[in-house]
Design a protein around this motif. Structure first.
Motif, PDB file in Angstrom:
ATOM      1  N   GLY A  89       0.849  -1.186   0.000  1.00 40.19           N
ATOM      2  CA  GLY A  89       0.000   0.000   0.000  1.00 40.19           C
ATOM      3  C   GLY A  89       0.882   1.232   0.000  1.00 40.19           C
ATOM      4  N   PRO A  90       0.299   2.404   0.321  1.00 46.82           N
ATOM      5  CA  PRO A  90       1.101   3.630   0.348  1.00 46.82           C
ATOM      6  C   PRO A  90       2.241   3.498   1.370  1.00 46.82           C
ATOM      7  N   SER A  91       3.415   4.015   0.984  1.00 46.04           N
ATOM      8  CA  SER A  91       4.602   3.785   1.826  1.00 46.04           C
ATOM      9  C   SER A  91       4.772   4.834   2.912  1.00 46.04           C
ATOM     10  N   ILE A  92       5.239   4.372   4.055  1.00 46.27           N
ATOM     11  CA  ILE A  92       5.630   5.288   5.143  1.00 46.27           C
ATOM     12  C   ILE A  92       6.988   4.828   5.662  1.00 46.27           C
ATOM     13  N   ILE A  93       7.889   5.801   5.804  1.00 43.09           N
ATOM     14  CA  ILE A  93       9.254   5.499   6.248  1.00 43.09           C
ATOM     15  C   ILE A  93       9.408   6.059   7.665  1.00 43.09           C
TER      16      ILE A  93
ATOM     17  N   ARG B  27       2.474   0.173   3.458  1.00 44.09           N
ATOM     18  CA  ARG B  27       3.784  -0.456   3.316  1.00 44.09           C
ATOM     19  C   ARG B  27       4.721   0.319   4.250  1.00 44.09           C
ATOM     20  N   VAL B  28       5.318  -0.369   5.210  1.00 42.57           N
ATOM     21  CA  VAL B  28       6.065   0.331   6.266  1.00 42.57           C
ATOM     22  C   VAL B  28       7.542  -0.070   6.221  1.00 42.57           C
TER      23      VAL B  28
ATOM     24  N   VAL C 163       5.440   8.841   2.824  1.00 40.14           N
ATOM     25  CA  VAL C 163       5.286   9.690   4.013  1.00 40.14           C
ATOM     26  C   VAL C 163       6.558   9.474   4.826  1.00 40.14           C
ATOM     27  N   ILE C 164       7.194  10.571   5.222  1.00 37.64           N
ATOM     28  CA  ILE C 164       8.422  10.461   6.021  1.00 37.64           C
ATOM     29  C   ILE C 164       8.078  10.855   7.451  1.00 37.64           C
ATOM     30  N   CYS C 165       8.298   9.919   8.376  1.00 43.50           N
ATOM     31  CA  CYS C 165       7.955  10.141   9.788  1.00 43.50           C
ATOM     32  C   CYS C 165       9.214   9.992  10.623  1.00 43.50           C
ATOM     33  N   GLY C 166       9.616  11.073  11.301  1.00 40.29           N
ATOM     34  CA  GLY C 166      10.824  11.013  12.129  1.00 40.29           C
ATOM     35  C   GLY C 166      10.511  11.337  13.568  1.00 40.29           C
ATOM     36  N   LEU C 167      11.358  10.833  14.448  1.00 41.27           N
ATOM     37  CA  LEU C 167      11.266  11.234  15.853  1.00 41.27           C
ATOM     38  C   LEU C 167      12.606  11.857  16.236  1.00 41.27           C
ATOM     39  N   SER C 168      12.557  13.105  16.689  1.00 46.33           N
ATOM     40  CA  SER C 168      13.716  13.832  17.200  1.00 46.33           C
ATOM     41  C   SER C 168      14.888  13.857  16.221  1.00 46.33           C
TER      42      SER C 168
END
Ligand code: MLT
Length: 274
Positions: free
Chosen positions: A12-16, A41-42, A97-102
């Protein structure tokens, strides 16, 4: 070229997912499962020098200890962003989708600066945009030298106390022990390289107004290292961005309040048809 260590599942739609410091991709365990089950899709990778990604840290075996301490070069946010792009190429993911923490947010800022067309949306958890001042640079170098000399053990207690909410410390021993384990399993050379990389990062404040993708900012109400003002500054800078503050959560809000975090993230993805 060696593949960056990563977890990859779903269709499915990708998230990094880009982890914080000094952690690794295992901090996203619950998000990987949750998003995969909801048609995404992760991909979660270990950033340069951290987790199992130690092969990319240059190591010098010089016998002189003074030389050894100084010889770990920075792992820069730009290099980390380029590693993410290379992994996306390998997995044939054009955009995500780009997902970051700190620290993952510094990498996300670099990524969108370098590869704007590859970002469908941004999720910034516990972020800060401003660059390091002289005090921060000196403190990062002191930390780098200390981990190289002593290993990671000394960092465990202060990291848990600073990064986790009181509720987590009192009620969630499993989260505390996962955090402890991640810190202790971090390669000191990788930690030093990342500290030195964060010490030379750019100031991302001026980049904010040019970000035009849907953006969600998530903050932990009890975050001991990122103030609500850090999150608000970014929200004011990125037009149309949304800020959600999670109660009883500190800096590692995705591990501390998994359900609230996952639903916040899913609502954002659903509302923006991502
Ligand atoms: C992190 O959680 O990644 C660190 O707090 C980042 C930093 O030291 O700025």
């Amino acid at each position: 070229m060696m593949t960056t260590p990563h977890d990859h599942s779903g269709a499915g739609p990708s998230i990094i997912l880009l982890h914080g410091f000094p952690f690794n991709r295992s901090m996203w365990r619950e998000q990987i499962e949750f998003l995969r089950a909801r048609g995404h899709r992760v991909v979660a990778s270990d950033l340069r020098g951290l987790g199992e990604n130690v092969a990319q840290t240059s190591v010098c075996d010089e016998p002189s200890s003074d030389h050894r301490l100084k010889s770990v070069p920075p792992a820069t946010m730009e290099e980390m962003a380029r590693d993410v792009a290379a992994l996306m190429d390998e997995l044939k993911i054009e955009s995500a989708v780009i997902c970051g923490l700190s620290m993952g947010c510094y990498v996300a800022f670099e990524f969108i600066h370098l590869f704007p067309s590859r970002v469908n949306a941004l999720v910034l958890c516990g972020p800060r945009a401003q660059g390091p001042d002289e005090t921060e640079k000196a403190s990062r170098e002191a930390q780098a030298l200390r981990v190289l000399a002593e290993g990671m053990d000394f960092a465990v207690e202060s990291i848990s106390a600073k990064l986790l909410a009181q509720h987590t410390l009192n009620e969630k021993p499993d989260v505390v022990s996962r955090v402890t384990e991640m810190v202790l399993n971090t390669d000191p050379r990788g930690a030093a390289a990342a500290q030195r990389g964060m010490a030379v990062r750019r100031d991302y404040s001026d980049d904010l107004t040019s970000i035009s993708v849907p953006t969600l900012i998530i903050a932990g109400r009890e975050d001991g290292v990122r103030t609500p003002e850090d999150a608000e500054f970014i929200q004011h800078g990125i037009k149309g961005s949304q800020l959600v503050v999670i109660d009883d959560a500190g800096h590692l809000m995705n591990m501390e309040q998994t359900e609230a975090f996952n639903h916040t993230l899913l609502d954002f993805l659903t509302c923006n048809q991502l």
